[in-house]
Design an enzyme around this catalytic site. Structure first.
Site, PDB file in Angstrom:
ATOM      1  N   ASP A 162       0.794  -1.225   0.062  1.00  0.00           N
ATOM      2  CA  ASP A 162       0.038   0.067   0.042  1.00  0.00           C
ATOM      3  C   ASP A 162       0.926   1.415  -0.129  1.00  0.00           C
ATOM      4  OD1 ASP A 162      -2.736   1.190   0.511  1.00  0.00           O
ATOM      5  OD2 ASP A 162      -1.797   1.862   2.087  1.00  0.00           O
ATOM      6  N   HIS A 196     -10.498  -1.536  -4.857  1.00  0.00           N
ATOM      7  CA  HIS A 196     -11.238  -1.067  -3.860  1.00  0.00           C
ATOM      8  C   HIS A 196     -11.185   0.458  -3.642  1.00  0.00           C
ATOM      9  CE1 HIS A 196      -7.177  -1.292  -2.424  1.00  0.00           C
ATOM     10  NE2 HIS A 196      -7.541  -0.570  -1.417  1.00  0.00           N
TER      11      HIS A 196
END
Length: 556
Positions: free
Chosen positions: A199, A326
């Site tokens: 991330d 997402h």
């Protein structure tokens, strides 16, 4: 190490919304385990799980309080170990999300860090004194609105949080932090995971001194001072050398604001950092600046960016191929037509994803053609980013209707509505009320209907994934674009020593006649794939239908 990930198709699961096994309205690990046969039938090679670690849930799991345990609502560490085993039994692999730019403010490291200035873990995070007037150390703005600094009363200093205030940034300058990250990675690799999606990994190195953005009025992002920072490649090479290179795994870095030149530095195998990166240039072709500043999307700009990245990384690097995840709206609502031409446009987008160079990622529900959702009021939304924008824009006097349209088009909750398994109550996702409202179209757009329909979007994805697995030119072949200036068509060739593929995609609702150049020799090529059931081309003069796509194959 092998490069198995070049031939793989990855499926991203957002665990809260995939499948609920214990009837609490929240997806979980056993729910995922129960749907592995569905993913195997689709042809998936790798499953990527968004975070399932212990978390207070401020940012739906991207605020981690314990990297070595599982959030109770998802199950237990034993459930996770069993899921890893079951995925491997079915011949698939698993990626976990490694979120190490920041932690939760409930992580034991941060609890210790904020307890006193002389705590041994104080330097695990980025603390600074206030300016003389008591204001924040610089003018950086959080990605979730407001200042990127939070004042801590107990110690009289500010800590940095590029995202929510509950997500303090780790200080990678501290070698102890880097050691902790390596230990976390080893923990999961020893349990059998096959790699990591990392991330915002290009945020981990900040410019020394943390300067303010010059000549700014008010808050500004400050991206240039922490994206692709001065020591990021040093850190990633160290992580790769000490941990990743010891295992046969894949790593993909989420790297906003990279150019092809910068991406090369992350993915060139000679440098020993990452397998591939997620770049954002193609999915930012409808915005100007931040997520909420929109501009008209055009196929001309979109394919120009796609082609640039296809050509730029070449043999010394590798692309990741995706249109949604997402954090992004549903691809068919954004790049296709989710009403009249839902079937055609979803299949056309699939054709592109499975035939350009790079590892394709399918986001859950994308294989069904799941669409954006339009909730009636802000109370139905849960995304922290959307809610932050809503409050900011309301305070600025922007009309409610305009704010809600932005959330409909760009908000992250459209990608997070529960998976639409069937037409029963709660779409077969759960017997309890789901944590997030469903998209009402689940009554007719669902997996049960599509799996049994040979002409469905699901079965087209299945066909395209199998086609990709069978054709070496898609994985290793050269990329050459045709008709670069055409304002509706994206066409390209994939060629290796064994075969030549020609792919044509109509990104419009228009029907028109198209003349194929003689040098393409399309009449000598076999029509292998058509998203509209076309049986043959019938010559070089072709009638192209709305959102049509086809693939031609010629053996060399």
């Amino acid at each position: 190490m092998s490069e198995w990930w070049k031939k793989a198709v990855v499926y991203q699961i957002y665990p809260r919304s995939f499948m609920d096994s214990n009837e609490d309205g929240i997806g979980d690990l056993r729910g995922i385990e129960g749907k592995l046969d569905y993913l195997k039938e689709l042809g998936i090679d790798v499953i990527w799980l968004s975070p399932v670690y212990k978390s207070p849930g401020i940012d739906n799991g991207y605020d981690i309080s314990d990297y070595r345990d599982i959030q109770d609502e998802f199950g237990s560490l034993r459930d996770m170990e069993q899921l890893i085993s079951k995925i491997h039994e079915k011949g698939m692999k698993i990626l976990m999300d490694l979120v190490v730019n920041h932690t939760s403010d409930q992580h034991p490291w941060f609890i210790e860090s904020r307890s006193s200035k002389d705590n041994p873990k104080r330097d695990y995070y980025i603390w600074r004194d206030p300016n003389p007037d008591g204001s924040a150390p610089n003018n950086w703005e959080s990605h979730f609105s407001g200042s990127a600094w939070q004042f801590d009363e107990k110690t009289g200093q500010y800590y940095l949080h590029i995202f929510a205030k509950e997500q303090p940034d780790l200080n990678w300058e501290n070698p102890e932090v880097r050691k902790e990250v390596k230990d976390i990675a080893r923990f999961w690799l020893e349990k059998g995971v096959d790699g990591f999606r990392m991330d915002v990994i290009n945020f981990i190195s900040k410019v020394p001194g943390l300067p303010s953005v010059p000549n700014a009025k008010g808050l500004v992002r400050g991206n240039m001072f922490y994206m692709n920072g001065p020591r990021v490649h040093e850190y990633l090479h160290e992580l790769n050398e000490d941990v990743f290179s010891k295992y046969d795994i894949m790593t993909v870095g989420e790297t906003p604001n990279v150019t092809p030149e910068i991406a090369h530095q992350y993915v060139d195998k000679e440098r020993g950092e990452l397998s591939m990166v997620f770049q954002f240039e193609h999915i930012n072709t409808d915005i100007k600046g931040t997520r909420w500043q929109l501009k008209p999307w055009t196929i001309s700009e979109f394919k120009k960016v796609i082609s640039k990245w296809q050509k730029a990384l070449g043999d010394s690097g590798w692309n990741s191929v995706y249109l949604s995840n997402h954090d992004q709206p549903r691809s068919v609502s954004r790049y296709g037509n989710d009403t009249k031409y839902l079937q055609e446009s979803a299949k056309m987008l699939c054709t592109m994803d499975m035939t350009i160079r790079g590892t394709p990622y399918v986001y859950q529900g994308e294989e069904l053609g799941m669409t954006n959702v339009r909730f009636d009021d802000i109370a139905s939304y849960q995304d922290v980013e959307s809610l932050g924008m809503y409050n900011d824009y309301k305070a600025k006097g922007i009309p409610e209707h305009d704010i809600m349209e932005l959330i409909y088009y760009r908000g992250r909750d459209s990608a997070r509505t529960p998976m639409q398994w069937d037409s029963s109550a709660n779409a077969g996702f759960s017997k309890a009320r789901p944590w997030l409202k469903l998209n009402p179209n689940y009554t007719w757009l669902n997996a049960a209907e599509e799996v049994k329909n040979p002409d469905s979007i699901f079965n087209f994805y299945k066909k395209m994934i199998a086609f990709r697995h069978e054709h070496s030119a898609i994985v290793d072949g050269d990329f050459k674009e045709y008709f670069e200036d055409h304002d509706r068509i994206f066409a390209y060739e994939r060629t290796d020593a064994n075969e030549r593929l020609f792919i044509l995609l109509n990104f419009s609702a228009s029907e028109f006649t198209f003349i194929m150049p003689e040098e393409l020799k399309v009449n000598s090529m076999r029509l292998a794939i058509s998203n509209i059931g076309r049986k043959e081309l019938g010559g070089n003069i072709i009638k192209i239908y709305p959102y049509e796509s086809f693939v031609l194959v010629a053996e060399k």
